[in-house]
Design a protein around this motif. Structure first.
Motif, short mmCIF file in Angstrom:
data_model
loop_
_atom_site.label_atom_id
_atom_site.label_comp_id
_atom_site.label_asym_id
_atom_site.label_seq_id
_atom_site.Cartn_x
_atom_site.Cartn_y
_atom_site.Cartn_z
N ALA A 1 -30.39 -27.99 -3.14
CA ALA A 1 -30.87 -27.45 -1.85
C ALA A 1 -32.04 -28.27 -1.32
CB ALA A 1 -31.28 -25.99 -2.03
N GLU A 2 -32.94 -28.67 -2.21
CA GLU A 2 -34.08 -29.45 -1.73
C GLU A 2 -33.64 -30.85 -1.30
OE1 GLU A 2 -37.38 -30.15 -4.46
OE2 GLU A 2 -38.74 -30.38 -2.75
N ALA A 3 -32.74 -31.45 -2.07
CA ALA A 3 -32.24 -32.79 -1.71
C ALA A 3 -31.56 -32.74 -0.34
CB ALA A 3 -31.27 -33.29 -2.78
N GLU A 4 -30.79 -31.69 -0.09
CA GLU A 4 -30.12 -31.57 1.22
C GLU A 4 -31.15 -31.43 2.34
OE1 GLU A 4 -27.40 -28.31 0.85
OE2 GLU A 4 -25.96 -29.48 -0.34
N ALA A 5 -32.20 -30.67 2.07
CA ALA A 5 -33.24 -30.50 3.09
C ALA A 5 -33.93 -31.83 3.37
CB ALA A 5 -34.26 -29.45 2.65
N ILE A 6 -34.19 -32.60 2.31
CA ILE A 6 -34.89 -33.89 2.49
C ILE A 6 -33.99 -34.89 3.22
CG2 ILE A 6 -35.84 -35.88 1.25
CD1 ILE A 6 -36.86 -33.87 -0.90
#
Lengths: 85, 422, 402
Positions: C307-312
C-alpha cells in the motif's frame, strides 16, 4: 521492634525519591525541613508509605500533615512503633 | 474572513442516566450521581466513592461484537458520537469524508481493559513474564489508546485528520481546542471532537489513593464531592464521555443547523512547577484565560459565567479562585462560578468536554448549573460559587477551565451565536 | 512564519545522542538484537531494538529517577541534548513563550507493569504515589515543561507512529500563534513483558529469530515488524527569531504537513495514505519533482508495504524518488519513530547523504521503488517523512533546507 534511625530514613528516601544534588544527606539534617532537603509532598508520601509497610507501622494522615523537620518524622515513627510493639 | 467554530451537535454519556437531556436535567437539579463504587469490591481502598454511568452497552445500541471489542471508554465515546451526529442533523451521505476530522481526548485510554487483561496474563500479578497464550485478540487496540479516536472516526465517517489528545485531566478541553484549530486553519469543515474516560478500576482508584487526592467521605457518598466547601477532602473519580460536532459557522448557518454556541477562544499553558501540585497564585491558569480571551477578542468584563475546574481540593480551590481574580480583575467578584463536578465527579480526560457541553447548554437554556454540596462555604474563598440552586440568566459569553497533572492549565471561551461577535 | 528546527536530540537503538546515531546510521549499524531486558525465551518474538548503555544517573537528576519510566528518562536526556544543540538556555527566554508538544503512544508501560503487579499481587497500599502520572500519556510533556521551565502552550498527541508527526504539526501551529520556541517530538519505550504481550495479537510482529532477517520492509522476505525503543526531541522556532538570537544552525524548515485517516476496514473505500503525502506537499507548495528523498513508514508487513509503495509510485512515478527506511536499524519506535526520521532527514539535508535501509537484500521488484540500501551521496534540499499509526492513521511531513 528496633528503633527507626536516621540511617533507615536516608536509605528509604534515597530509594523512593533520590537526592538533590545541592544537598548533603549525610550532613547534619535533623533539624532541616523536608523542602529544604529538596523533597516535596509527593516524595514524603512515597517515603512514609514505604516506611509504613516495611516497619509495619501505622502513620496517621493528620499526624503526617504536621511533620516539619526530619527530627519530627523520626519522633513520630518511633512513637508509633513503641505504641504498636 | 475568519472561519468561526460552531457547536452544532452534542452527545453526552455522563454519570447517572445516558444522553444529553438526562445529563442536563441532573446538573441543573443540584442532585448528584456520586455513589459507593459498585464495579468491584472497594473495601480495601481509601476512597470508595465514584460517579458511574448507568450504562448498558446493548441497550445503548452497541452490537455484541462491539461490546466484546471495545473498552468501556470506547463504548461511551461511540454512543456519545452517535447521539451528537444525530443531534447535528448532518446527512453523512452528503458530506465529504476527507473534510471531516476527529480529535478525541482521553487521559488514561483503555485502562480498564488493559488492567483486566493484565490480571489474566499475569495470573493476578504472579508472573513478571506474563503469559501470552492468554492474550485476547483485541489487546493491541487497548495498548494503543488512539484506537478510541479510530472508533469515533469510523462511527462518524471521518477521513480527514484524526488523532487523540492525551493531556491528562485537560484532555477534554485540549482536544476540542485542537479541533477548533483544524476548522480555523481550513484543514476540516466538520470536526467530531470531545473526550472519554472510563477509569473506575482498581489501579486508578489505588493510584489516587496513594496521593490522597480522592474524597474519603465514604459514609456519605452522595455528598462526597464538595468544591469550595470547608469540608471538602478531594475529588470523586468518575467516568463519562461527551462528543461535540463542530462546524465552520458560516457553513452551519447555510444549512440551517442549530448552533448551540461558538467556541471563540482557547489556550493551554503549563505551570512548569510540579506534576501534581499547584502554586496558589494561579499565574499560568490566568495566562491561559488571558490568551483565550484575546483569541475571542473579548474583554474580561464580557464573561457572564465561569465553569470552574472545582475538584474539591483546598489547593485547587485557592489556585483557581486566584486565577479568576488575576485574569478577570474586579469582574471576578461579579461573575457566577460553579463546578458541575460536585454532581458528576471528575472523569479525568472526559470532564473537560462534558463541561464544554454544559456551557453550551447553559447558553442555550439561559441557566447556570449550581455547585452542589456547598453548604459550608470556605471563608477563605470570596467569589460567587452558585451554591445548591441553578440560576436563570442570559449568557452571552462563558469561560470554562481545567487543570491537570503535568501542570497543565487550559481555558476556553464560548459565546452565544450573534451575541458578541458577528 | 517559517518554522525551523534548530536542535536535535536522538535516542535510538544504535546510539545515544544525535551525532552518534547519525554515524551509526550512515555506517548501517543496526541496533536490533535479542531482547536482553527480560527473559523473552518463552515468547514467539525474541528480538527488539533496545537502547544499550543508557546510564540513567548520567542523564537524569537523582530526584526524578524513582518517579519516571524509562521513556521519560530518555525524553529528559534527549531534550537536554536538543536544547544544547540549539544553543538555547531556557532561562534566557520568557517562560510563557516556550511550549512543549510531544507525542506518545503507550505511556510509561514498564512502570505501569510494576505497579499493576504490586496492586494485584500485594494490595493497593503497595502502589506508588508516582503511578498517578508516571505511566500516563502526558507525562513526557509535563516532565519536560517542568525540567526546562517552559510554561507556554502544551500538548500531547497520540496516534501511534503517526502521532509523532502530529506533534510537530501542532508545535508549528503554536509558533504561528506567537510562541518563540517549542520543544517537540516523541518518545516511547515499552520493552517489558506486558508491553510485548499486549502487541503480540496484532499479528504484525515478525517471529524471525535472525536479527538480520526479521525486519525487511519492501523486501520479498518481509515477515513483519520489530519493536524498538527511543525517539527524538527537537527544538522548533520561528526562523526569524532563531536567526535573531544567533542559533548555531537552522537544520531546515517544516515546510508542509498533513494527516488523514483510512476508512473502516472492509468498507471497500481506498486508503488515504497517498492523500496525506499529497496534502503535505500541497501545504508546502511543493511539486513531487521537488522532493529529493522519502523516509518511508516502512511497515515490514507485506500488504502494508504494498500500500505504501503504491502511494509513493502513484505520486512520484515508478522509481521516481529515492526511498529509505533507516528504521530497519531501530525497529518501530512507536511515537518516537517519525521524529527520529525527521531528525535523520534534516541531517541528510545537512550532509548531502541519504542514510540506508539495511538488510533489505531482495527488494520486491513489483513495488518499483528506488530503495536506498547503502548510504548514497546526493544533492538534497527537500525530504518527505511518512508515518502510519496502528488503526488507520496517516501523516506526512515535508522538511526543506532554508
Amino acid at each position: 521492634m528496633s528503633a527507626f534511625t536516621i540511617e533507615d530514613l536516608k536509605r528509604i528516601m534515597r530509594d523512593c525519591a533520590g537526592e538533590e544534588e545541592s544537598v548533603d544527606l549525610d550532613g547534619d539534617i535533623l533539624d532541616l525541613r523536608f523542602e529544604e532537603l529538596g523533597y516535596d509532598s509527593l516524595a514524603l508520601i512515597e517515603t512514609t508509605s514505604r516506611i509504613s509497610r516495611e516497619f509495619a507501622v501505622q502513620l496517621p494522615e493528620d499526624e503526617l500533615g504536621e511533620i516539619g523537620t526530619v527530627r519530627d518524622l523520626l519522633a513520630l515513627i518511633n512513637q508509633r512503633l513503641s505504641v504498636s510493639s | 474572513m475568519d472561519r468561526l467554530v460552531a457547536i452544532t451537535g452534542i452527545g453526552v454519556v455522563a454519570p447517572g442516566d445516558p444522553g444529553t437531556k438526562a445529563f442536563w436535567d441532573l446538573v441543573v437539579s443540584g442532585r448528584t450521581a456520586t455513589r459507593t463504587i459498585s464495579g468491584f469490591d472497594p473495601s480495601p481502598y481509601r476512597s470508595r466513592v465514584a460517579a458511574q454511568c448507568v450504562f448498558d452497552p446493548l441497550q445503548a445500541g452497541l452490537g455484541l461484537q462491539e461490546v466484546r471489542r471495545l473498552d468501556r471508554a470506547a463504548q461511551l465515546a461511540v454512543v456519545a458520537t452517535r447521539e451528537a451526529m444525530a443531534d447535528s442533523g448532518l446527512e453523512l451521505a452528503q458530506e465529504r469524508p476527507e473534510r471531516m476530522a476527529v480529535c478525541l481526548g482521553s487521559a488514561v485510554g483503555c485502562t480498564m481493559s488493559l488492567e483486566a487483561e493484565y490480571a489474566v496474563v499475569s495470573d493476578s500479578g504472579r508472573r513478571w513474564e506474563v503469559d501470552h497464550t492468554y492474550a485476547m485478540p483485541h489487546l493491541p487496540d487497548y495498548f494503543v489508546p488512539s484506537s478510541l479516536a479510530a472508533e469515533v472516526a469510523w462511527t462518524a465517517g471521518a477521513e480527514g485528520p484524526v488523532n487523540m489528545v492525551s493531556a491528562g485531566c485537560t484532555s477534554g478541553l485540549d482536544a476540542v481546542g485542537y479541533a477548533c484549530d483544524l476548522i480555523r486553519e481550513g484543514s476540516a469543515d466538520i470536526v467530531v471532537t470531545g473526550g472519554t474516560d472510563a477509569p473506575i478500576s482498581p489501579i486508578t482508584v489505588a493510584c489516587f489513593d496513594a496521593i490522597k487526592a480522592t474524597s474519603t467521605h465514604n459514609d456519605d457518598p452522595e455528598h462526597a464531592m464538595r468544591p469550595f466547601d470547608r469540608t471538602r477532602n478531594g475529588f470523586v473519580l468518575a467516568e463519562g464521555a461527551a462528543v461535540l460536532v463542530l462546524e465552520e459557522a458560516e457553513r452551519a448557518r447555510r444549512r440551517g443547523a442549530r448552533i448551540y454556541a461558538l467556541i471563540s477562544g482557547f489556550a493551554a499553558r503549563s505551570n512548569a512547577y510540579h506534576m501534581t501540585g499547584l502554586r496558589a497564585d494561579g499565574r499560568e491558569m490566568a495566562a491561559a484565560i488571558d490568551a483565550a480571551l484575546a483569541e475571542a477578542r473579548l474583554a474580561p468584563e464580557a464573561i457572564d459565567y465561569v465553569n470552574a475546574h472545582g475538584t474539591g481540593t483546598r489547593q485547587n480551590d485557592r489556585h483557581e479562585t486566584n486565577a479568576f481574580k488575576r485574569a478577570l480583575g474586579d469582574h471576578a467578584y461579579r461573575t457566577p462560578v460553579s463546578s458541575i463536578k460536585s454532581m458528576i465527579g471528575h472523569s479525568l480526560g472526559a470532564i473537560g468536554s462534558i463541561e464544554i457541553a454544559a456551557c453550551a447548554l447553559a447558553i442555550e437554556h439561559g441557566t447556570i448549573p449550581p455547585t452542589a454540596n456547598l453548604t459550608e462555604p470556605d471563608p477563605e474563598l470570596d467569589l460567587d460559587y452558585v451554591p445548591l440552586t441553578a440560576r436563570e440568566r442570559d449568557l452571552d459569553a462563558v469561560l470554562t477551565v481545567g487543570s491537570g497533572f503535568g501542570g497543565f492549565q487550559s481555558a476556553m471561551v464560548l459565546t452565544r451565536p450573534g451575541a458578541v461577535r458577528a | 512564519m517559517s518554522a525551523v528546527i534548530t536542535g536535535l536530540g536522538i535516542a535510538a537503538p544504535n546510539g545515544l545522542g544525535t551525532e552518534e546515531v547519525w554515524r551509526s546510521t550512515l555506517a548501517g549499524t543496526s541496533g536490533i538484537g535479542p531482547i536482553t531486558r527480560f527473559d523473552a525465551s518463552g515468547y514467539p518474538v525474541r528480538l527488539a531494538g533496545e537502547i544499550p548503555g543508557f546510564e540513567v544517573s548520567e542523564h537524569v537528576p537523582s530526584r526524578l529517577v524513582p518517579q519516571t519510566d524509562r521513556m521519560t528518562q530518555l525524553a529528559l536526556a534527549a531534550s537536554g541534548w536538543a536544547l544544547e544543540d540549539a544553543g538555547v538556555d531556557p532561562q534566557r527566554f520568557d517562560d510563557l513563550e516556550m511550549g512543549v508538544v510531544t507525542a506518545n503512544s503507550s505511556g510509561g508501560f514498564e512502570f505501569g507493569q510494576r505497579e499493576l503487579e504490586k496492586l494485584w499481587a500485594q494490595g493497593p497500599e503497595y502502589v506508588s504515589a508516582y503511578q498517578s502520572f508516571a505511566w500516563f500519556y502526558a507525562v513526557n510533556t509535563g516532565q519536560l515543561s517542568i525540567r526546562h521551565g517552559m510554561s507556554g502552550p502544551t500538548g500531547v498527541t497520540v496516534a501511534e507512529q503517526a502521532g509523532g508527526l502530529d506533534a510537530l504539526g501542532q508545535a508549528r501551529r503554536q509558533l504561528s500563534k506567537g510562541v518563540r520556541l517549542v520543544l517537540t517530538g516523541g518518545m516511547d519505550a515499552s520493552l517489558c513483558p506486558w508491553g510485548l504481550v499486549a502487541q503480540l495479537p496484532s499479528g504484525l510482529l515478525s517471529e524471525q529469530p535472525d536479527p538480520e532477517r526479521a525486519f525487511l520492509p519492501f523486501d520479498t522476505g518481509a515477515s513483519g515488524q520489530v519493536l524498538g525503543e527511543g525517539g527524538a526531541i527537537l527544538v522548533m522556532e520561528p526562523a526569524a527569531s532563531a536567526r535573531e538570537r544567533g542559533a548555531p544552525q537552522l537544520y531546515g524548515e517544516i515546510a508542509g504537513y498533513c494527516a488523514t485517516f483510512d476508512p473502516r476496514p472492509g468498507s471497500g473505500r481506498p486508503s488515504r495514505l497517498a492523500a496525506a503525502m499529497r496534502g503535505a506537499l500541497d501545504s508546502a507548495g511543493l511539486t513531487p519533482e521537488e522532493v529529493d528523498v522519502v523516509f518511508a513508514d516502512a511497515s515490514g508487513v507485506p500488504e502494508l508495504d504494498r500500500a505504501e509503495a503504491e502511494a509513493i509510485t502513484g505520486l512520484f512515478g515508478p522509481r521516481g524518488v529515492p526511498v529509505t527506511a533507516p528504521k530497519t536499524m531501530f525497529g518501530r519506535l512507536s511515537s518516537g519513530g517519525a521524529p527520529v526520521d525527521v531528525a535523520l532527514a534534516l541531517l541528510a539535508l545537512r550532509d548531502g547523504v541519504i542514510p540506508p535501509s539495511v538488510n533489505v537484500t531482495a527488494p520486491a521488484e513489483e513495488y518499483r521503488l528506488d530503495l536506498v540500501t547503502e548510504a548514497r551521496p546526493a544533492r538534497l534540499r527537500t525530504a518527505l517523512v511518512v508515518a502510519r499509526g496502528y488503526g488507520g492513521f496517516n501523516t506526512a511531513l515535508a522538511v526543506r533546507q532554508i
